[in-house]
Design a protein around this motif. Structure first.
Motif, short mmCIF file in Angstrom:
data_model
loop_
_atom_site.label_atom_id
_atom_site.label_comp_id
_atom_site.label_asym_id
_atom_site.label_seq_id
_atom_site.Cartn_x
_atom_site.Cartn_y
_atom_site.Cartn_z
N ARG A 263 63.95 -13.61 -36.50
CA ARG A 263 65.64 -13.74 -36.98
C ARG A 263 66.20 -14.92 -36.13
NH1 ARG A 263 67.36 -9.62 -39.55
NH2 ARG A 263 66.25 -7.74 -40.13
N SER A 264 65.96 -15.03 -35.07
CA SER A 264 66.46 -16.01 -33.94
C SER A 264 65.97 -17.44 -34.15
CB SER A 264 66.50 -15.80 -32.64
OG SER A 264 65.05 -15.99 -32.16
N GLY A 265 64.78 -17.50 -34.59
CA GLY A 265 64.18 -19.02 -34.83
C GLY A 265 63.52 -19.56 -33.69
N MET A 266 63.55 -18.76 -32.31
CA MET A 266 62.92 -19.04 -30.97
C MET A 266 61.54 -19.11 -31.09
SD MET A 266 65.76 -19.30 -28.84
CE MET A 266 67.28 -18.75 -28.63
N ILE A 267 61.04 -20.33 -30.68
CA ILE A 267 59.55 -20.31 -30.34
C ILE A 267 59.35 -20.14 -29.02
CG2 ILE A 267 57.82 -22.08 -30.63
CD1 ILE A 267 59.11 -23.62 -32.64
N LYS A 268 58.28 -19.25 -28.68
CA LYS A 268 58.11 -18.72 -27.40
C LYS A 268 56.64 -18.80 -27.13
CE LYS A 268 61.90 -15.48 -27.42
NZ LYS A 268 62.03 -13.87 -27.40
N ILE A 269 56.24 -18.70 -26.02
CA ILE A 269 54.71 -18.69 -25.84
C ILE A 269 54.16 -17.54 -25.53
CG2 ILE A 269 54.90 -21.14 -24.22
CD1 ILE A 269 54.78 -19.70 -21.91
N THR A 270 53.16 -17.28 -26.00
CA THR A 270 52.69 -15.94 -26.12
C THR A 270 51.90 -15.33 -24.62
OG1 THR A 270 50.23 -16.98 -26.95
CG2 THR A 270 52.08 -16.13 -28.57
N GLY A 271 51.54 -16.25 -23.91
CA GLY A 271 50.77 -16.10 -22.46
C GLY A 271 49.20 -16.55 -22.64
N ARG A 272 48.87 -16.92 -23.77
CA ARG A 272 47.65 -17.58 -23.70
C ARG A 272 47.69 -19.01 -22.98
NH1 ARG A 272 43.66 -15.70 -27.37
NH2 ARG A 272 42.56 -17.87 -27.10
N PRO A 273 46.55 -19.24 -22.41
CA PRO A 273 46.57 -20.47 -21.64
C PRO A 273 46.89 -21.74 -22.24
CG PRO A 273 44.70 -18.93 -21.02
CD PRO A 273 45.27 -18.35 -22.25
N LEU A 274 47.65 -22.51 -21.82
CA LEU A 274 47.97 -23.71 -22.44
C LEU A 274 46.98 -24.81 -21.88
CD1 LEU A 274 51.64 -23.47 -22.68
CD2 LEU A 274 50.12 -23.19 -24.21
N THR A 275 46.58 -25.71 -22.52
CA THR A 275 45.67 -26.86 -22.04
C THR A 275 46.73 -27.90 -21.63
OG1 THR A 275 44.14 -26.37 -23.42
CG2 THR A 275 43.92 -28.70 -22.43
N PRO A 276 46.90 -28.29 -20.27
CA PRO A 276 47.70 -29.38 -19.79
C PRO A 276 47.41 -30.57 -20.51
CG PRO A 276 46.60 -28.44 -18.14
CD PRO A 276 45.83 -27.77 -19.13
N SER A 277 48.68 -31.27 -20.72
CA SER A 277 48.54 -32.63 -21.39
C SER A 277 48.46 -32.55 -23.03
CB SER A 277 47.82 -33.57 -20.70
OG SER A 277 48.43 -33.93 -19.50
N ARG A 278 48.23 -31.53 -23.40
CA ARG A 278 47.66 -31.23 -24.96
C ARG A 278 49.13 -31.12 -25.82
NH1 ARG A 278 43.69 -26.74 -27.95
NH2 ARG A 278 44.39 -27.72 -30.10
N GLU A 279 48.99 -31.75 -26.89
CA GLU A 279 50.17 -31.52 -27.67
C GLU A 279 49.67 -30.61 -28.89
OE1 GLU A 279 53.78 -34.13 -29.02
OE2 GLU A 279 51.70 -34.91 -30.02
N TYR A 280 50.55 -29.69 -29.07
CA TYR A 280 50.38 -28.48 -30.08
C TYR A 280 51.22 -28.75 -31.32
CZ TYR A 280 48.07 -26.00 -26.41
OH TYR A 280 46.92 -25.70 -25.44
N LEU A 281 50.61 -28.52 -32.50
CA LEU A 281 51.46 -28.78 -33.78
C LEU A 281 51.52 -27.42 -34.44
CD1 LEU A 281 50.26 -31.64 -33.11
CD2 LEU A 281 50.09 -32.11 -35.55
N LEU A 282 52.90 -26.90 -34.71
CA LEU A 282 53.21 -25.74 -35.20
C LEU A 282 53.88 -26.11 -36.54
CD1 LEU A 282 53.09 -24.97 -32.24
CD2 LEU A 282 54.65 -23.38 -32.75
N ARG A 283 53.43 -25.65 -37.60
CA ARG A 283 54.14 -25.69 -38.98
C ARG A 283 54.72 -24.56 -39.20
NH1 ARG A 283 51.90 -25.31 -44.59
NH2 ARG A 283 52.92 -27.03 -45.81
N VAL A 284 56.15 -24.72 -39.44
CA VAL A 284 56.99 -23.57 -39.73
C VAL A 284 57.96 -23.65 -40.84
CG1 VAL A 284 57.29 -23.32 -37.16
CG2 VAL A 284 58.78 -24.91 -38.50
#
Length: 570
Positions: A263-284
């Protein structure tokens, strides 16, 4: 019954208009609408709109006064259209013109790349719901190359296939959702090429577009951020600009490290570990209230520090030549993902013609410019830097110095003269040619000529001819009038010159006696050389006259002085 006379000149309801549009505005878009009134009735009061000179970019609908876009605006910075209105009387009356000024701004719909040719062309194509695989969808236009070939260079699972020679696009699979197709158009006689971007959708799909800014959609997050931290917010709107209460979906990507609130369109992190300096691509994707899907998009999220992002990768500025020194001509801005203050500086600044405010990014002139000097294109580079992190980004600024209508048309001669023109010369015969020059450029230098006098006409090339038969008997046998040159700028400027035409006499008028009948009395004993009468005649052409007795003197009783008109007894 009282008949209407066509005695009212049509007039525009409002004056000049100025509009600003995107260079990728779809063809057929209505840019403005003009209205006019005529106080006459029926046909005499029926108004028609037209442009003069005509434009290959804008079309005026004669009946409605709508101005529609009919040509590509890529590479165009400004269009000025002069509109007229006329009535339907037998003798047409034409109202005073108005001007439509269209300012064209560079598009921010796609990340810009500097190429030898123009920016991408963009079209929105609506594919009918009933269309089948193999049917023709669209023909990609090209007016740049004499010979070319076409190639689809978007993703492998493209919904269309293209004929390389013709540019015809055929549906290759069902169009389940709006799709973007990129077509490369290559010159067969050289290395030049450019791209055409097509957005394909069906009527049953949502008329949505993404409302985030700038593009591409970039974000950052600390690798150590706590769960449910907000990274980015999606938003969508209708193509007419109104905001849409849409729902948002995460189609793929993100490695389960991110989630999207529907509903809000907010993209949030789930808590799974993030790899430093990595770029994640989200298709929405956005979905409207009726469940119709809009076009997908990609959000790039970097787990770490990201350099500043300019609102455009390339800025194109149109700077009028009369812009004052020190006045801001544009503000070049960037976004700091670390929420740091940014400082701006010019890395490339040929001739030090421009300066930039270190804090605001405002660009201004350091000295006056003159379009007529010929130096009208300037390429700058701006760097935005974060003092604390040392991160920086560079953007290109292309400055076009724009011509202002600051030159008055000037004739090559102040007086044009033609002597010994026979008064019998036929109307429409070329007598002389006048010529004017305007040091402006483009539409500002386009000249038209007119003559206030009704005795002469003038063509668009400045050729002067009589509008009616000339008259030698006018004072001093001379026609003297003014010819006017008008440029097409807004407002227009005018220049004048004088024309003198000296008329030569033609023997086209018969002599006229001072009396139609001369009466005299003679004594019967009058002798030879007795004065009988003196006759007198004038020639309207100014020629000399001679006299002769043509009848009634069969017995030769009278003698006549053929030069003086004196009649005596013989």
């Amino acid at each position: 019954e009282v008949s209407d006379m066509n005695d009212n000149i049509p007039r525009f309801t409002f004056g000049n208009k100025t509009v600003q549009i995107d260079e990728l505005t779809p063809l057929g878009t209505e840019l403005a609408r003009f209205d006019a009134k005529d106080g006459d009735a029926q046909r005499n009061g029926r108004v028609t709109f037209y442009a003069s000179p005509e434009s290959n970019l804008l079309h005026v609908v004669p009946q409605t006064g709508q101005v529609r876009l009919v040509g590509s605006l890529l590479g165009v910075s400004q269009v000025i259209l002069r509109l007229y209105v006329k009535d339907g009387g037998d003798v047409t009356l034409i109202g005073e013109p108005v001007y439509l000024s269209v300012s064209v701004r560079k598009s921010s719909r796609a990340r810009r790349r500097v190429r030898a040719l123009s920016e991408d062309l963009t079209y929105s194509v609506t594919v009918p719901d009933h269309i089948r695989v193999g049917d023709l969808v669209f023909t990609v236009p090209d007016q740049k190359f004499e010979q070319r070939w076409f190639e689809v260079i978007s993703e492998a699972d493209s919904p269309v296939q293209i004929e390389r020679d013709s540019g015809r696009l055929y549906l290759a699979r069902d169009l389940r959702e709006p799709a973007e197709v990129v077509v490369k158009i290559q010159n067969l006689r050289g290395d030049e090429w450019y791209l055409c971007r097509l957005t394909l959708s069906t009527p049953s799909q949502a008329d949505l577009q993404w409302a985030m800014f700038p593009s591409p959609f970039l974000a950052t997050i600390s690798p150590d951020a706590s769960p449910s931290s907000v990274v980015y917010r999606l938003s969508a709107r209708q193509r007419d600009g109104t905001l849409e209460q849409a729902q948002f979906l995460l189609l793929d990507g993100g490695e389960d490290c991110f989630e999207v609130d529907r509903r809000s369109g907010m993209i949030k992190i789930t808590g799974r570990p993030l790899t430093p300096s990595r770029e994640y691509l989200l298709r929405v994707q956005a979905v409207d209230g009726r469940g119709r899907k809009g076009p997908p998009a990609t959000v790039f999220i970097l787990a770490g520090y990201r350099p500043p992002q300019f609102t455009n990768s390339t800025y194109s500025l149109n700077v009028p030549e009369d812009t004052p020194v020190g006045q801001s001509v544009a503000v070049v801005q960037a976004i700091s993902f670390q929420k740091k203050s940014l400082s701006y500086m010019l890395l490339v600044n040929p001739g030090n013609l421009f300066s930039i405010n270190q804090e605001s990014g405002a660009v201004s002139l350091t000295r006056t410019v003159d379009y007529e000097s010929g130096h009208n294109l300037h390429n700058l580079q701006v760097r935005a830097s974060e003092a604390d992190t040392g991160l920086s980004s560079v953007a290109e600024v292309v400055v076009h110095i724009m011509d202002k209508n600051d030159c008055t048309p000037e004739f090559l001669h102040s007086i044009y003269t033609r002597d010994n023109i026979p008064e019998s010369v036929a109307p429409g015969t070329s007598l002389l040619q006048v010529l004017a020059r305007d040091c402006d450029s483009g539409v500002n230098s386009e000249l038209s000529y007119f003559i206030p006098s009704g005795d002469f006409d003038i063509t668009s090339e400045g050729v002067v001819s009589p509008a009616r038969r000339l008259n030698y008997e006018r004072p001093n046998h001379i026609y003297e009038f003014v010819v006017v040159a008008v440029d097409s700028g807004a407002p227009p400027r005018t220049g004048t010159a004088s024309v003198r035409v000296r008329v030569a006499n033609s023997n086209d008028e018969a002599p006229v006696f001072s009396q139609s009948v001369y009466k005299t009395f003679l004594s019967e004993d009058a002798g030879p050389d007795t004065l009988v009468a003196i006759v007198h005649a004038n020639d309207p052409d100014g020629d000399g006259v001679s006299y002769a007795i043509t009848g009634g003197n069969e017995d030769s009783n009278f003698q006549l002085d053929n030069q003086k008109g004196i009649i005596k007894l013989r």
